[in-house]
Design an enzyme around this catalytic site. Structure first.
Site, PDB file in Angstrom:
ATOM      1  N   ASP A 164       0.817  -1.217   0.000  1.00 35.28           N
ATOM      2  CA  ASP A 164       0.000   0.000   0.000  1.00 35.28           C
ATOM      3  C   ASP A 164       0.849   1.264   0.000  1.00 35.28           C
ATOM      4  O   ASP A 164       1.843   1.361   0.708  1.00 35.28           O
ATOM      5  CB  ASP A 164      -0.944   0.031   1.197  1.00 35.28           C
ATOM      6  CG  ASP A 164      -1.809   1.275   1.160  1.00 35.28           C
ATOM      7  OD1 ASP A 164      -2.471   1.483   0.135  1.00 35.28           O
ATOM      8  OD2 ASP A 164      -1.799   2.062   2.124  1.00 35.28           O
ATOM      9  N   ASP A 317      -7.757   4.424   6.148  1.00 39.74           N
ATOM     10  CA  ASP A 317      -6.510   4.867   5.512  1.00 39.74           C
ATOM     11  C   ASP A 317      -5.895   6.022   6.308  1.00 39.74           C
ATOM     12  O   ASP A 317      -5.377   6.983   5.733  1.00 39.74           O
ATOM     13  CB  ASP A 317      -6.721   5.243   4.040  1.00 39.74           C
ATOM     14  CG  ASP A 317      -5.404   5.264   3.257  1.00 39.74           C
ATOM     15  OD1 ASP A 317      -4.352   4.931   3.837  1.00 39.74           O
ATOM     16  OD2 ASP A 317      -5.421   5.615   2.066  1.00 39.74           O
TER      17      ASP A 317
HETATM   18 ZN   LIG Z   1      -3.156   3.204  -0.670  1.00 42.93          ZN
HETATM   19 ZN   LIG Z   2      -2.953   3.576   2.878  1.00 43.42          ZN
END
Ligand SMILES: [Zn+2]
Ligand SMILES: [Zn+2]
Length: 438
Positions: A164, A317
């Site tokens: 990520d 996130d």
């Molecule tokens: Zn990401």
């Molecule tokens: Zn992330």
């Protein structure tokens, strides 16, 4: 196998009185009392007996919910403890009603080896106030070349594998990654992005980017990689999780894959569910994230997808950045915003209160659904279950400021804004992890 860790705190004994208990999994939506004894839910009902020493929490007018699970946070540890560490991240999570959270591997150094992962586990045992766990990298150093030792990393406790922050550059690498993760008993979480289309982009490509003269990131940049990854997952019959979906075109690809029986799950963030690219006209660097805030039609499609379960869960996130890093012109600012402490308030205030999403669905998408993807038992308000719950005052109005946040960073899209609903108490793994009532 154990996948989350926290420090040992005393087991909670308390009685939460007269709150609205909403637990879709137990089929509950009623004003009830919840007695917690020795860290477990002992009784859910009207007027249970309680010992003299038991603390009584008056939850009149409050919500009592199964605790939330975040599959996608950035704990910034090791490497950027000035922005966040395991203590501050887990406290921020607890203050947001979370009872488990998982950190991504784009740390410095990258979480790509078993010894490093074991170090993080040891640190979580020492510092974390709620159970936390970790993704390990798909490729060494996130370089997109050599795959990590997924078998070893799985044994060391990785919940899954993700680069990520970076996409997997080629179909061949994605294919091998999905295969190796599957063999190791794990799964890959994908940050979908076609780098040739990303090409220095700053915000969503659309009328607003044209108006502002900023380089656009087209929807295709995400949806192309989502489609490709899901085709590969279908071929390999491998499980895959898609991070922070942001476009209607990606949702269409996801729907096709789910219909075809691909083992795919997906998440959406509170900011993509409630904000669109027009907000970026303010040039507030805290509105710069990747994927970027999209068109209003994308946002509306995302809400519908969350409602029907096409998007399985909410993930924050949570991406802390130091003040100096974000205190620069929009074009120079790094991508990312924090989200653990505002997730429920934002979604409750902007989706549940206006009647766009019912509370039970939101609770499922923030609690049981992500817990299932993580392989954790769903937090439940039921006798015998570990106390993993939060008490929230839905009437509380609060302003997002550095002082009202537990995170070490305050790069929130809602900085300075008033939100409704505030988490007052969080019990995680039977321990009081957040207490704004005492
Ligand atoms: Zn990401
Ligand atoms: Zn992330």
């Amino acid at each position: 196998m154990q996948r989350t860790w926290c420090k040992r705190l005393p087991a909670a004994d308390l009685l939460v009185c007269g709150g609205r208990v909403v637990d879709p999994k137990s089929g509950l939506d009623a004003v009830l009392d919840v007695r917690v004894s020795g860290g477990k839910v002992a009784e859910v009902g009207a007027g249970p007996a309680h010992g003299k020493s038991t603390r009584v929490v008056d939850a009149d007018g409050m919500l009592v919910l199964p605790g939330f699970v975040d599959l996608h946070s950035h704990f910034r540890t090791p490497g950027r403890e000035d922005e966040e560490d395991l203590a501050s991240a887990s406290t921020a999570a607890a203050a947001g009603g979370y009872v488990a959270a998982f950190g991504m591997a784009n740390t410095a150094p990258v979480t790509d080896s078993a010894p490093l992962l074991r170090g993080l586990v040891g640190q979580a045992r020492k510092d974390a106030v709620i159970p936390i766990g970790f993704f390990a990298a798909v490729t060494c150093g996130l370089a997109g070349e050599q795959l990590t030792e997924m078998g070893e990393l799985g044994k060391a406790g990785a919940i899954g594998f993700s680069d990520d922050g970076r996409p997997l550059p080629t179909a061949a690498l994605t294919r091998r990654a999905l295969h190796d993760a599957e063999v190791s008993g794990g799964f890959v979480a994908i940050h979908a992005q076609d780098d040739s289309l990303f090409a220095g982009g700053q915000m969503h490509e659309g009328p607003t980017s044209t108006q502002l003269g900023l380089t656009g990131i087209p929807s295709l940049c995400e949806s192309l990689d989502v489609s490709r990854t899901l085709d590969i997952a279908a071929c390999e019959d491998a499980r895959v999780h898609v991070c922070h979906l942001s476009t209607a075109a990606s949702l269409a690809a996801l729907a096709r894959a789910k219909e075809a029986g691909v083992r795919v799950t997906a998440e959406a963030t509170p900011h993509h569910l409630t904000l669109n690219d027009e907000a970026v006209a303010s040039l507030d660097p805290n509105l710069k994230m990747n994927p970027p805030l999209r068109a209003e039609s994308d946002r509306a499609a995302l809400v519908e997808a969350l409602k029907c379960g096409l998007v399985d869960c909410v993930a924050t996130d949570h991406a802390p950045h130091g003040f100096e890093e974000k205190d620069v012109p929009f074009e120079e600012a790094p991508f990312g915003c924090i989200g653990l402490e505002t997730a429920f308030s934002v979604l409750y205030g902007q989706l549940v209160e206006p009647g766009l999403l019912d509370l039970a669905t939101l609770v499922t998408r923030m609690s049981a659904a992500p817990a299932g993807i993580a392989g954790l038992p769903a937090p439940a308000i039921a006798a015998g279950a570990p106390a993993d719950l939060c008490v929230i005052d839905p009437r509380a109005v609060w302003t997002v400021t550095p002082d009202t946040l537990q995170s070490r960073s305050f790069n929130s899209p809602w900085l300075g804004r008033e939100l409704t609903a505030r988490v007052k108490l969080t019990l995680a793994a039977g321990r009081v992890a957040w207490d704004d009532l005492a």
